[in-house]
Design a protein around this motif. Structure first.
Motif, PDB file in Angstrom:
ATOM      1  N   GLN A  91       0.746  -1.229  -0.232  1.00 37.81           N
ATOM      2  CA  GLN A  91      -0.262   0.023  -0.053  1.00 37.81           C
ATOM      3  C   GLN A  91       1.066   1.274   0.043  1.00 37.81           C
ATOM      4  O   GLN A  91       1.842   1.053   0.764  1.00 37.81           O
ATOM      5  CB  GLN A  91      -0.855   0.006   1.225  1.00 37.81           C
ATOM      6  CG  GLN A  91      -1.693  -1.116   1.249  1.00 37.81           C
ATOM      7  CD  GLN A  91      -2.820  -0.938   2.627  1.00 37.81           C
ATOM      8  OE1 GLN A  91      -2.603  -0.177   3.472  1.00 37.81           O
ATOM      9  NE2 GLN A  91      -3.371  -2.011   2.860  1.00 37.81           N
ATOM     10  N   GLY A  92       0.419   2.220  -0.675  1.00 36.43           N
ATOM     11  CA  GLY A  92       1.346   3.697  -0.757  1.00 36.43           C
ATOM     12  C   GLY A  92       0.327   4.684  -0.554  1.00 36.43           C
ATOM     13  O   GLY A  92      -0.715   4.718  -0.948  1.00 36.43           O
ATOM     14  N   ARG A  93       1.117   5.788  -0.444  1.00 40.45           N
ATOM     15  CA  ARG A  93       0.471   7.186  -0.491  1.00 40.45           C
ATOM     16  C   ARG A  93       1.575   8.143  -0.946  1.00 40.45           C
ATOM     17  O   ARG A  93       2.884   8.074  -0.212  1.00 40.45           O
ATOM     18  CB  ARG A  93      -0.017   7.557   0.943  1.00 40.45           C
ATOM     19  CG  ARG A  93      -0.767   8.913   1.037  1.00 40.45           C
ATOM     20  CD  ARG A  93      -1.204   9.230   2.313  1.00 40.45           C
ATOM     21  NE  ARG A  93      -2.562   8.547   2.146  1.00 40.45           N
ATOM     22  CZ  ARG A  93      -2.895   7.762   3.232  1.00 40.45           C
ATOM     23  NH1 ARG A  93      -2.111   7.360   4.214  1.00 40.45           N
ATOM     24  NH2 ARG A  93      -4.015   7.322   3.292  1.00 40.45           N
ATOM     25  N   ASN A 140      -7.416  13.041  -5.499  1.00 38.42           N
ATOM     26  CA  ASN A 140      -7.002  13.292  -4.253  1.00 38.42           C
ATOM     27  C   ASN A 140      -5.501  12.928  -4.062  1.00 38.42           C
ATOM     28  O   ASN A 140      -5.132  11.712  -4.085  1.00 38.42           O
ATOM     29  CB  ASN A 140      -7.895  12.475  -3.209  1.00 38.42           C
ATOM     30  CG  ASN A 140      -7.556  12.382  -1.950  1.00 38.42           C
ATOM     31  OD1 ASN A 140      -6.631  13.226  -1.582  1.00 38.42           O
ATOM     32  ND2 ASN A 140      -7.903  11.687  -1.090  1.00 38.42           N
ATOM     33  N   PRO A 141      -4.561  13.938  -3.870  1.00 38.18           N
ATOM     34  CA  PRO A 141      -3.191  13.703  -3.585  1.00 38.18           C
ATOM     35  C   PRO A 141      -2.714  12.650  -2.603  1.00 38.18           C
ATOM     36  O   PRO A 141      -1.928  11.978  -2.459  1.00 38.18           O
ATOM     37  CB  PRO A 141      -2.652  15.046  -3.470  1.00 38.18           C
ATOM     38  CG  PRO A 141      -3.567  15.939  -3.905  1.00 38.18           C
ATOM     39  CD  PRO A 141      -4.839  15.279  -3.732  1.00 38.18           C
ATOM     40  N   GLU A 142      -3.746  12.640  -1.615  1.00 37.04           N
ATOM     41  CA  GLU A 142      -3.688  12.054  -0.318  1.00 37.04           C
ATOM     42  C   GLU A 142      -4.075  10.523  -0.484  1.00 37.04           C
ATOM     43  O   GLU A 142      -4.299   9.881   0.732  1.00 37.04           O
ATOM     44  CB  GLU A 142      -4.115  12.608   0.944  1.00 37.04           C
ATOM     45  CG  GLU A 142      -3.259  13.525   1.528  1.00 37.04           C
ATOM     46  CD  GLU A 142      -3.163  14.859   1.157  1.00 37.04           C
ATOM     47  OE1 GLU A 142      -4.585  15.314   0.833  1.00 37.04           O
ATOM     48  OE2 GLU A 142      -2.308  15.612   0.807  1.00 37.04           O
ATOM     49  N   GLN A 143      -4.822  10.076  -1.474  1.00 33.33           N
ATOM     50  CA  GLN A 143      -5.389   8.747  -1.867  1.00 33.33           C
ATOM     51  C   GLN A 143      -4.547   7.898  -1.295  1.00 33.33           C
ATOM     52  O   GLN A 143      -3.322   7.729  -1.617  1.00 33.33           O
ATOM     53  CB  GLN A 143      -5.884   8.557  -3.370  1.00 33.33           C
ATOM     54  CG  GLN A 143      -6.532   7.456  -3.484  1.00 33.33           C
ATOM     55  CD  GLN A 143      -6.782   7.100  -5.109  1.00 33.33           C
ATOM     56  OE1 GLN A 143      -6.750   8.167  -5.799  1.00 33.33           O
ATOM     57  NE2 GLN A 143      -6.823   5.919  -5.384  1.00 33.33           N
ATOM     58  N   LEU A 144      -5.212   6.768  -0.519  1.00 37.07           N
ATOM     59  CA  LEU A 144      -4.300   5.557  -0.209  1.00 37.07           C
ATOM     60  C   LEU A 144      -4.286   4.637  -1.537  1.00 37.07           C
ATOM     61  O   LEU A 144      -5.491   4.294  -2.098  1.00 37.07           O
ATOM     62  CB  LEU A 144      -5.078   4.919   0.854  1.00 37.07           C
ATOM     63  CG  LEU A 144      -4.600   3.516   1.345  1.00 37.07           C
ATOM     64  CD1 LEU A 144      -3.342   3.681   2.023  1.00 37.07           C
ATOM     65  CD2 LEU A 144      -5.397   3.026   2.361  1.00 37.07           C
ATOM     66  N   LEU A 145      -3.126   4.250  -1.902  1.00 35.78           N
ATOM     67  CA  LEU A 145      -3.148   3.502  -3.247  1.00 35.78           C
ATOM     68  C   LEU A 145      -2.959   2.241  -2.879  1.00 35.78           C
ATOM     69  O   LEU A 145      -1.830   1.718  -2.245  1.00 35.78           O
ATOM     70  CB  LEU A 145      -1.786   4.292  -4.025  1.00 35.78           C
ATOM     71  CG  LEU A 145      -1.846   5.494  -4.365  1.00 35.78           C
ATOM     72  CD1 LEU A 145      -0.379   6.240  -4.902  1.00 35.78           C
ATOM     73  CD2 LEU A 145      -2.802   5.768  -5.462  1.00 35.78           C
ATOM     74  N   LEU A 146      -3.948   1.250  -3.345  1.00 28.69           N
ATOM     75  CA  LEU A 146      -3.741  -0.073  -3.127  1.00 28.69           C
ATOM     76  C   LEU A 146      -3.289  -0.984  -4.434  1.00 28.69           C
ATOM     77  O   LEU A 146      -3.240   0.042  -5.349  1.00 28.69           O
ATOM     78  CB  LEU A 146      -5.290  -0.607  -2.928  1.00 28.69           C
ATOM     79  CG  LEU A 146      -5.985   0.170  -1.594  1.00 28.69           C
ATOM     80  CD1 LEU A 146      -7.243  -0.256  -1.488  1.00 28.69           C
ATOM     81  CD2 LEU A 146      -5.138  -0.151  -0.385  1.00 28.69           C
ATOM     82  N   LYS A 160      -4.487  -2.545  -6.738  1.00 31.13           N
ATOM     83  CA  LYS A 160      -5.503  -2.314  -7.684  1.00 31.13           C
ATOM     84  C   LYS A 160      -5.224  -0.907  -8.272  1.00 31.13           C
ATOM     85  O   LYS A 160      -5.341  -0.422  -9.648  1.00 31.13           O
ATOM     86  CB  LYS A 160      -6.877  -2.634  -7.517  1.00 31.13           C
ATOM     87  CG  LYS A 160      -7.515  -1.443  -6.652  1.00 31.13           C
ATOM     88  CD  LYS A 160      -8.902  -1.727  -6.666  1.00 31.13           C
ATOM     89  CE  LYS A 160      -9.485  -0.997  -5.309  1.00 31.13           C
ATOM     90  NZ  LYS A 160      -9.493   0.563  -5.309  1.00 31.13           N
ATOM     91  N   ASP A 161      -4.638   0.000  -7.603  1.00 27.96           N
ATOM     92  CA  ASP A 161      -4.515   1.424  -8.118  1.00 27.96           C
ATOM     93  C   ASP A 161      -3.091   1.660  -8.832  1.00 27.96           C
ATOM     94  O   ASP A 161      -2.746   2.315  -9.543  1.00 27.96           O
ATOM     95  CB  ASP A 161      -4.598   2.507  -6.959  1.00 27.96           C
ATOM     96  CG  ASP A 161      -5.896   2.221  -6.113  1.00 27.96           C
ATOM     97  OD1 ASP A 161      -7.019   2.443  -7.030  1.00 27.96           O
ATOM     98  OD2 ASP A 161      -5.827   2.274  -4.715  1.00 27.96           O
ATOM     99  N   LEU A 162      -2.364   0.854  -8.187  1.00 33.01           N
ATOM    100  CA  LEU A 162      -0.659   0.871  -8.623  1.00 33.01           C
ATOM    101  C   LEU A 162      -0.705   0.166  -9.783  1.00 33.01           C
ATOM    102  O   LEU A 162       0.002   0.673 -10.722  1.00 33.01           O
ATOM    103  CB  LEU A 162       0.166   0.277  -7.410  1.00 33.01           C
ATOM    104  CG  LEU A 162       0.158   1.140  -6.163  1.00 33.01           C
ATOM    105  CD1 LEU A 162       0.772   0.045  -4.948  1.00 33.01           C
ATOM    106  CD2 LEU A 162       0.956   2.410  -6.274  1.00 33.01           C
ATOM    107  N   ILE A 163      -1.448  -1.379  -9.834  1.00 31.41           N
ATOM    108  CA  ILE A 163      -1.138  -1.980 -10.940  1.00 31.41           C
ATOM    109  C   ILE A 163      -2.624  -2.412 -11.244  1.00 31.41           C
ATOM    110  O   ILE A 163      -3.097  -3.023 -10.473  1.00 31.41           O
ATOM    111  CB  ILE A 163      -0.409  -3.107 -10.943  1.00 31.41           C
ATOM    112  CG1 ILE A 163       1.206  -2.815 -10.439  1.00 31.41           C
ATOM    113  CG2 ILE A 163      -0.389  -4.221 -12.444  1.00 31.41           C
ATOM    114  CD1 ILE A 163       2.009  -2.155 -11.251  1.00 31.41           C
ATOM    115  N   LYS A 164      -3.066  -1.816 -12.572  1.00 31.47           N
ATOM    116  CA  LYS A 164      -4.451  -2.044 -12.862  1.00 31.47           C
ATOM    117  C   LYS A 164      -4.614  -3.522 -13.677  1.00 31.47           C
ATOM    118  O   LYS A 164      -3.679  -3.985 -14.276  1.00 31.47           O
ATOM    119  CB  LYS A 164      -5.340  -0.952 -13.647  1.00 31.47           C
ATOM    120  CG  LYS A 164      -5.181   0.043 -12.924  1.00 31.47           C
ATOM    121  CD  LYS A 164      -5.938   1.240 -13.603  1.00 31.47           C
ATOM    122  CE  LYS A 164      -5.849   2.514 -12.937  1.00 31.47           C
ATOM    123  NZ  LYS A 164      -4.448   3.009 -12.897  1.00 31.47           N
TER     124      LYS A 164
END
Ligand code: VTB
Length: 333
Positions: A229-231, A250-256, A258-262
């Motif tokens: 997980q990243g932010r 949202n720049p603060e979005q928690l990146l999961l 599925k967001d990092l690699i779709k």
């Protein structure tokens, strides 16, 4: 993507590793990086993809090669996104320290997050602790949940983290909790992967590192069945604007994951440059050199470790710094 491409991508990271491995311990991280970039760039020409670099050496006006937006590959389908770090751990090579890697990830077009070159806060684990981490939870909560998932005591859990003043709080917390801590000077892609490779003895990664490295780590962990997980951590208004301009509302979005690699199709390849936790570095002996690499596909979850012996007398471009001698005609496909 056709599985045959996996071997082609390993050839690309091998070429970069072979070129830069020569410069181990010379104290010149710029020369080491240039050698890797040049070799990787040339090796890509022989691969049958229509690739666009989405994570690379920098913006078009900053980097001569492998810049964001650059087309790579022979220009034939499939249409893909390409994320590269020809030399992950420039300081590691310059000093001859462990865990320098040449890495790349390739996925269908628009499937890799176009992460800007800024910091990212990260937390990562291997397959047995998937679902137990939360970047917004405390260090204590994360460590306890991971320990439980791994059926270990907290004091048996090994946490890996970049040795930086910004991580003092996390490191102190880990020590207070009694966890075992592995501090590294550089190379958090290797560190993130280590959480998902049994024999490294590493269980969890914490801390802030590069965002491009976070996306590359996500590609690897997707193949290995782990989780990151990243932010993004913008340092000024310019970086905040940059995040929004690349499409994250949202720049603060928690990146999961599925967001990092779709999607579910990504190929990750890495070659060791210096000896590391899961890959051996390049060895040169006369007219031969050996490389040790791993290539993985998320579609099948297959991890392939490849030891290759390269004949430098037949492929002299591997002997020179980078690929400046040009590709051997036999390699042009
Ligand atoms: C990490 C690590 C890299 O930068 O992303 C780190 O993976 C973070 O940046 O190997 P700082 O050095 O600014 O803390 C590297 O160490 C070098 O790119």
């Amino acid at each position: 993507m056709e599985r045959e491409l996996a071997l082609e991508f390993v050839r690309v990271t091998e070429a970069a590793a072979l070129a830069t491995g020569r410069l181990m311990g010379r104290g010149d991280k710029i020369a080491a990086d240039n050698a890797a970039v040049e070799a990787m760039r040339m090796a890509f020409d022989t691969v049958y993809i229509d690739g666009v670099v989405v994570i690379g050496e920098g913006e078009m006006d900053e980097a001569p090669m492998l810049y964001i937006g650059e087309k790579v590959g022979a220009g034939t389908p499939p249409l893909v996104d390409v994320a590269v770090d020809p030399l992950e751990g420039t300081n590691l090579v310059a000093k001859g320290l462990p865990n320098a890697l040449s890495v790349l990830a390739v996925a269908p077009r628009n499937c890799i997050l176009h992460a800007p070159d800024m910091y990212m806060d990260k937390i990562a684990v291997g397959p047995r602790a998937v679902g137990c981490i939360n970047l917004d939870a405390t260090v204590e909560e994360n460590i306890k949940r991971v320990a439980a998932a791994l059926k270990k005591k907290v004091e048996d859990v090994v946490a890996i983290i970049l040795d930086r003043p910004r991580h003092e709080y996390i490191i102190n917390e880990l020590r207070r909790l009694g966890a075992r801590v592995k501090l590294i000077s550089d190379g958090d892609v290797s560190a993130a992967i280590a959480t998902a490779v049994d024999w490294t003895g590493v269980d969890i990664l914490f801390g802030i590192g590069g965002a491009p490295e976070g996306v590359l780590a996500a590609a690897a962990l997707k193949c290995l069945g782990g989780e990151i997980q990243g932010r993004l951590v913008p340092e000024d208004e310019r970086e905040r604007t940059r995040i929004i301009s690349m499409g994250l509302e949202n720049p603060e979005q928690l990146l999961l994951m599925k967001d990092l690699i779709k999607g579910d199709d990504v190929i990750f390849a890495a070659s060791g440059i210096t000896d590391g936790d899961f890959l051996q570095g390049v060895r040169y002996a006369g007219d031969r050199a050996t490389t040790h690499s791993v290539v993985m596909r998320s579609m099948t979850g297959t991890e392939r470790f490849i030891k290759a012996t390269h004949r430098l007398d037949i492929k002299p471009h591997y002997v020179a710094r980078g690929c400046s001698g040009g590709l051997n005609p036999r390699d042009r496909g």
